[in-house]
Design a protein around this motif. Sequence first.
Motif, PDB file in Angstrom:
ATOM      1  N   PRO A 227       0.839  -1.206   0.000  1.00 16.21           N
ATOM      2  CA  PRO A 227       0.000   0.000   0.000  1.00 16.21           C
ATOM      3  C   PRO A 227       0.870   1.251   0.000  1.00 16.21           C
ATOM      4  O   PRO A 227       2.102   1.172   0.079  1.00 16.21           O
ATOM      5  CB  PRO A 227      -0.809  -0.141   1.295  1.00 16.21           C
ATOM      6  CG  PRO A 227       0.066  -0.955   2.182  1.00 16.21           C
ATOM      7  CD  PRO A 227       0.771  -1.925   1.280  1.00 16.21           C
ATOM      8  N   SER A 228       0.236   2.383  -0.077  1.00 13.48           N
ATOM      9  CA  SER A 228       0.993   3.638  -0.107  1.00 13.48           C
ATOM     10  C   SER A 228       0.241   4.711   0.671  1.00 13.48           C
ATOM     11  O   SER A 228      -0.949   4.592   0.940  1.00 13.48           O
ATOM     12  CB  SER A 228       1.210   4.106  -1.549  1.00 13.48           C
ATOM     13  OG  SER A 228      -0.033   4.376  -2.171  1.00 13.48           O
ATOM     14  N   PHE A 229       0.982   5.783   1.048  1.00 15.83           N
ATOM     15  CA  PHE A 229       0.335   6.982   1.556  1.00 15.83           C
ATOM     16  C   PHE A 229       1.229   8.174   1.245  1.00 15.83           C
ATOM     17  O   PHE A 229       2.446   8.034   1.029  1.00 15.83           O
ATOM     18  CB  PHE A 229      -0.013   6.888   3.048  1.00 15.83           C
ATOM     19  CG  PHE A 229       1.139   6.709   3.987  1.00 15.83           C
ATOM     20  CD1 PHE A 229       1.672   7.787   4.682  1.00 15.83           C
ATOM     21  CD2 PHE A 229       1.677   5.445   4.221  1.00 15.83           C
ATOM     22  CE1 PHE A 229       2.716   7.619   5.575  1.00 15.83           C
ATOM     23  CE2 PHE A 229       2.711   5.268   5.116  1.00 15.83           C
ATOM     24  CZ  PHE A 229       3.242   6.356   5.795  1.00 15.83           C
ATOM     25  N   THR A 230       0.601   9.345   1.178  1.00 18.55           N
ATOM     26  CA  THR A 230       1.323  10.541   0.745  1.00 18.55           C
ATOM     27  C   THR A 230       2.362  10.957   1.756  1.00 18.55           C
ATOM     28  O   THR A 230       3.501  11.274   1.406  1.00 18.55           O
ATOM     29  CB  THR A 230       0.330  11.685   0.506  1.00 18.55           C
ATOM     30  OG1 THR A 230      -0.680  11.258  -0.399  1.00 18.55           O
ATOM     31  CG2 THR A 230       1.043  12.897  -0.061  1.00 18.55           C
ATOM     32  N   GLY A 231       1.995  10.971   3.020  1.00 19.36           N
ATOM     33  CA  GLY A 231       2.944  11.397   4.041  1.00 19.36           C
ATOM     34  C   GLY A 231       2.259  11.646   5.362  1.00 19.36           C
ATOM     35  O   GLY A 231       1.149  11.160   5.615  1.00 19.36           O
TER      36      GLY A 231
END
Length: 358
Positions: A227-231
């Motif tokens: 998964p990913s996230f912006t910050g």
Amino acid sequence: MAEIVKNYSNGSAIKIVYSYTQNVNKNQSTVTMTLYVHRDSYGPSYNSHCNSYMQLDGSTVMSYDGSFNIGTSWVKIGSTVSKTVTHSADGTKTITLKGFFDSQGLTSKLDDLTVSGNVTLKTIPRASSFTLSASTVTAGSTNMTVNISRASSSFTHTVQWKLGSHSKSTSSVATSASYTIPESWLDAIPNSTNGTGTVTVTTYNGSTKIGSTSKNFTVKADSDVVPSFTGITFTPVNGDVPEEWGLYVRTKSKVTAKITGAAGVYGSTIKSYSISGGGYSGTASSLTTGFLNTAGTVTFTAKVTDSRGRTATKTASITVTDYAPPVLSSVTGFRCDSAGTEQDDGNYISLTADFSGS
């Protein structure tokens, strides 16, 4: 050559001698058969006519009513005949052969001789078999080759790879075909790092479908499918510290850290969050700390976990300005004149204080 024999207690016997050849392309066998009769040691018997026949699956394929001369050796009756039969769709076939001879009253030893039996023909290979170059593949990187073993060089095939609702078909394949499962197919397994796919090979003779065979294989998500996230964003909760200062102050400020832009990959969903830093931690997408008790660089670590159990981690920092309460260390005073010069009888007092503060 093979035979079906019936021996009678009176010494007579009758048999069918048979053989067969097969046409793989047409899924057929051609059966060749001959009728033979003999009698006991008191022969021979002969006449100008008889009644005899052979049947295959109940249909007469040879009949003979001519002369005969039967002794103690096997004597051929009538002619050798061939009959073509079509196998079942799976290539199997069992036939029934029957032979009959009657001397028409010449001697009871040669009256109503009958032989019959079932013959299971060799199964004709139909749907081609195949092997896989790999039983486990990594989506997006492992090329899988399907190696086909066909019963006839005229056979062609359609090869289909399938995972969930995704499929890929290649037609007019002779003996091999290759394909790499795309990573986008992983949305068929959003809750696991691996799943079961299927390869199906369908065999054709021209436009006629002969049959299909299938095998399973395992599809894995590569280690970088995460998964990913912006910050992480920070919002000060300053309390006594004026907002316009733009400072985090030790023991006077709090902070809200928030994970932004979290998203799954290829169908996965975000199942959990965690944030820790400054001596505080939480399991939601945002964390509001208590008062920050450490000056300097304070690092926060955020993590998201998706439905496959895969994680993504980022860190971000804030700077916390040190703070100490003001301290008055000493106060001194003396009498002085208006210029501040010490005088024992001055009309003024000079006061000096030593203090420190943030």
